[in-house]
Design an enzyme around this catalytic site. Structure first.
Site, PDB file in Angstrom:
ATOM      1  N   GLU A  41       0.845  -1.199   0.000  1.00 36.84           N
ATOM      2  CA  GLU A  41       0.000   0.000   0.000  1.00 36.84           C
ATOM      3  C   GLU A  41       0.881   1.250   0.000  1.00 36.84           C
ATOM      4  O   GLU A  41       1.765   1.391   0.844  1.00 36.84           O
ATOM      5  CB  GLU A  41      -0.897   0.021   1.245  1.00 36.84           C
ATOM      6  CG  GLU A  41      -1.901  -1.101   1.306  1.00 36.84           C
ATOM      7  CD  GLU A  41      -2.980  -0.975   0.255  1.00 36.84           C
ATOM      8  OE1 GLU A  41      -3.462   0.154   0.005  1.00 36.84           O
ATOM      9  OE2 GLU A  41      -3.337  -2.012  -0.329  1.00 36.84           O
ATOM     10  N   GLU A  82      -3.072   1.255  10.297  1.00 41.29           N
ATOM     11  CA  GLU A  82      -3.031   1.205   8.825  1.00 41.29           C
ATOM     12  C   GLU A  82      -3.238  -0.225   8.342  1.00 41.29           C
ATOM     13  O   GLU A  82      -3.934  -0.469   7.352  1.00 41.29           O
ATOM     14  CB  GLU A  82      -1.713   1.770   8.309  1.00 41.29           C
ATOM     15  CG  GLU A  82      -1.619   1.825   6.786  1.00 41.29           C
ATOM     16  CD  GLU A  82      -2.593   2.804   6.159  1.00 41.29           C
ATOM     17  OE1 GLU A  82      -3.379   2.372   5.274  1.00 41.29           O
ATOM     18  OE2 GLU A  82      -2.573   3.991   6.521  1.00 41.29           O
ATOM     19  N   GLU A  89     -10.517  -2.773   4.174  1.00 40.71           N
ATOM     20  CA  GLU A  89     -10.720  -2.523   2.742  1.00 40.71           C
ATOM     21  C   GLU A  89     -10.737  -3.821   1.942  1.00 40.71           C
ATOM     22  O   GLU A  89     -11.587  -4.004   1.065  1.00 40.71           O
ATOM     23  CB  GLU A  89      -9.638  -1.584   2.219  1.00 40.71           C
ATOM     24  CG  GLU A  89      -9.778  -0.171   2.742  1.00 40.71           C
ATOM     25  CD  GLU A  89      -8.679   0.753   2.268  1.00 40.71           C
ATOM     26  OE1 GLU A  89      -7.733   0.285   1.597  1.00 40.71           O
ATOM     27  OE2 GLU A  89      -8.765   1.960   2.577  1.00 40.71           O
TER      28      GLU A  89
END
Length: 134
Positions: A41, A82, A89
């Site tokens: 990411e 995170e 997600e």
């Protein structure tokens, strides 16, 4: 026995459960896999670079070890949140591949958690810098 067609998906085999010392090593492999997924990411790579640079800067400027330690703990918490945001997600995309308001809310709330912790990291860093300037 016939082979599945190329268009058919086969289910992966569930690995057997491990216990004892083998579980410790398996857990370490799972964590490494999670870290590898996390650094895929862009946001996590940016946070890692900025946070790492901030820790080095505090050390170079002579911040006390307790302050560097406190900031480092807060920074690790940011990376943990995170990782959880990324997991949210991934799961949201799996269970709701089409757009939905609930999926948007889940992703927005995960993003908010990260943003709040970025704010906490920024405030902590600024407080330490101000204490060094006085």
């Amino acid at each position: 026995m016939t082979q599945p067609k190329a268009s058919q998906k086969t289910s992966p085999q569930i690995p057997p459960k491990v216990t004892g010392l083998a579980h410790l090593f398996a857990a370490a492999r799972y964590s490494l896999g999670g870290f590898q997924r996390l650094i895929a990411e862009a946001a996590a790579r940016q946070e890692l670079a900025i946070g790492g640079a901030a820790i080095i800067l505090l050390w170079v400027l002579g911040a006390p070890g307790m302050q560097i330690g406190a900031f480092s703990i807060l920074f690790l918490l940011l990376l943990a949140i995170e990782a959880l945001n990324t997991a949210i997600e991934v799961l949201t995309d799996l269970v709701s591949p089409e757009w939905s308001q609930q999926a948007k809310h889940a992703k927005d709330l995960g993003s908010l958690a990260v943003a709040l912790l970025i704010g906490a990291n920024t405030a902590c860093f600024a407080i330490i810098l101000l204490s060094l300037l006085n």
